[in-house]
Design an enzyme around this catalytic site. Sequence first.
Site, PDB file in Angstrom:
ATOM      1  N   LYS A  16       0.833  -1.190   0.000  1.00  0.00           N
ATOM      2  CA  LYS A  16       0.000   0.000   0.000  1.00  0.00           C
ATOM      3  C   LYS A  16       0.877   1.253   0.000  1.00  0.00           C
ATOM      4  CE  LYS A  16      -3.874  -1.895   2.672  1.00  0.00           C
ATOM      5  NZ  LYS A  16      -4.973  -1.560   1.738  1.00  0.00           N
ATOM      6  N   ARG A  37     -10.794 -11.209   1.407  1.00  0.00           N
ATOM      7  CA  ARG A  37     -11.614 -12.277   0.823  1.00  0.00           C
ATOM      8  C   ARG A  37     -10.895 -13.618   0.860  1.00  0.00           C
ATOM      9  NH1 ARG A  37     -11.818  -8.823  -4.553  1.00  0.00           N
ATOM     10  NH2 ARG A  37     -11.578  -7.276  -2.896  1.00  0.00           N
TER      11      ARG A  37
END
Length: 495
Positions: free
Chosen positions: A278, A352
């Site tokens: 990130k 997920r």
Amino acid sequence: MEFKITSGSPEQLESQCLVIGVGDGGVLGAIAQILDEAANGYISGVLESGDITGKKTETLLLRAIPGVAAKRTLLIGLGKAEDRNDNNYLKIVQAALSVIKNIQCSDATFCLDLEATNDRDCYWQTRKLVETVSAGLYRFDSLKSTEPTALKLQSVSICLDEEDDETGSLAVVEGAAIANGMSLTRDLGNLPGNICTPTYMAEQARKLAEENPAFSLEVLEESDMKALGMESLLSVSAGSEEPAKLIVLKYQGTDENEQPHVLVGKGITFDSGGISLKPGAGMDEMKFDMCGAASVLGTMAAIAEMDLELNVTAVIAAAENMPSGKATKPGDIVTTMSGQTVEILNTDAEGRLVLCDALTYAERFEPSSVVDIATLTGACILALGHKASGLLSNNDELAAELLEAGQYANDRAWQLPLWDDYQEQLDSNFADMANIGGRPAGTITAACFLSRYTKKYRWAHVDIAGTAWNSSGKEKGATGRCVPLLTQYLIDRTA
């Protein structure tokens, strides 16, 4: 903080601060009229002077009103009658609390009659007052070196008619339980990643289990998950020194043969993005990436405090997502517990990957319903901002139940479509599916991914990426959402 129900004529209530409402245009409600008569028109005179007009959240503090036992009386504007909705009621309570905190009262008494809201009963008003005051008094200062200043306010009384005592007492108990669950959630969310690790989260679940005999706990280690074939979950923790945990906390509030409701929480205790690193700006906020798991633990604490008569199982997938020589790489393919294979195109789409194995694990409980809660997609913030959580489901009845619970609890969600049309965005040339579907409809394709692991039960996904924490200023920190929504959903499932 102590909350209690009181009754009696308002002018006789002994309190350091009595809170009463005034309508727009200086209209006195029923309680304010009683107080005004006891004070020989003192309050009417104040209104005639124009010091307060009754506009929403406007306040005026009066001291030593003649004929009134309370040391102080706080007039709070209720606004126009047609505007007295749920949100404005909460703003009124927050405005009153702001004044009370500044004058350092040790106790306060709220006498806001049913005119303070439209279409809400005594139970709702009382419960939301307890939750709102508790949230307004929350502080996270345990990691500061200076001794925190003790809160002066120690007790809040809520004045009700005698016939409403039982309803009000129930509302206080349930409001306090929800508030305590939210505080636990906020505490966990606000802790830094070097303290709140997957192991720490497992310890907090163990603490809950030790405090209440209705709980039982099982913590699966990485070796257990490997034996179960949870390659997807383990791919996320592969680059970290912190071992992943699958935390299974069971609450038995009724017959053991009753099918449980299952809550599945995303517990990424720090999300660097992994190899798909990130940007540095704002990365500190990725300690909040476990707020889904924190809200599950907070909800479990709340329902146990209420002694709800139903069975609930929490499944928390806790891991840390870090880059290293052992970390999962973009392009790697893993086999999930379900046997389906996933091409990992972006290691920052890790939520997920832990949830899919947790959702497959949930099958063994033969659940009545499964709700997963996750700070899953930045796309949800673009779609809904920071007001509503995203909701997607394979069952319209379940979705409606959750939406209704969120509306009642003022912890609202908004349903997005889960159409098959979106599934093709997850197509992969090399595996059964990719873990991302591109920029368009990112929240929906993330839920489409999860839906491939939930075909055997009623399932809903709640994306709290925009609602789990605030990012700026003095308000920066975890919010405690969606404990109210989840707890209300479970309350609604009881008789």
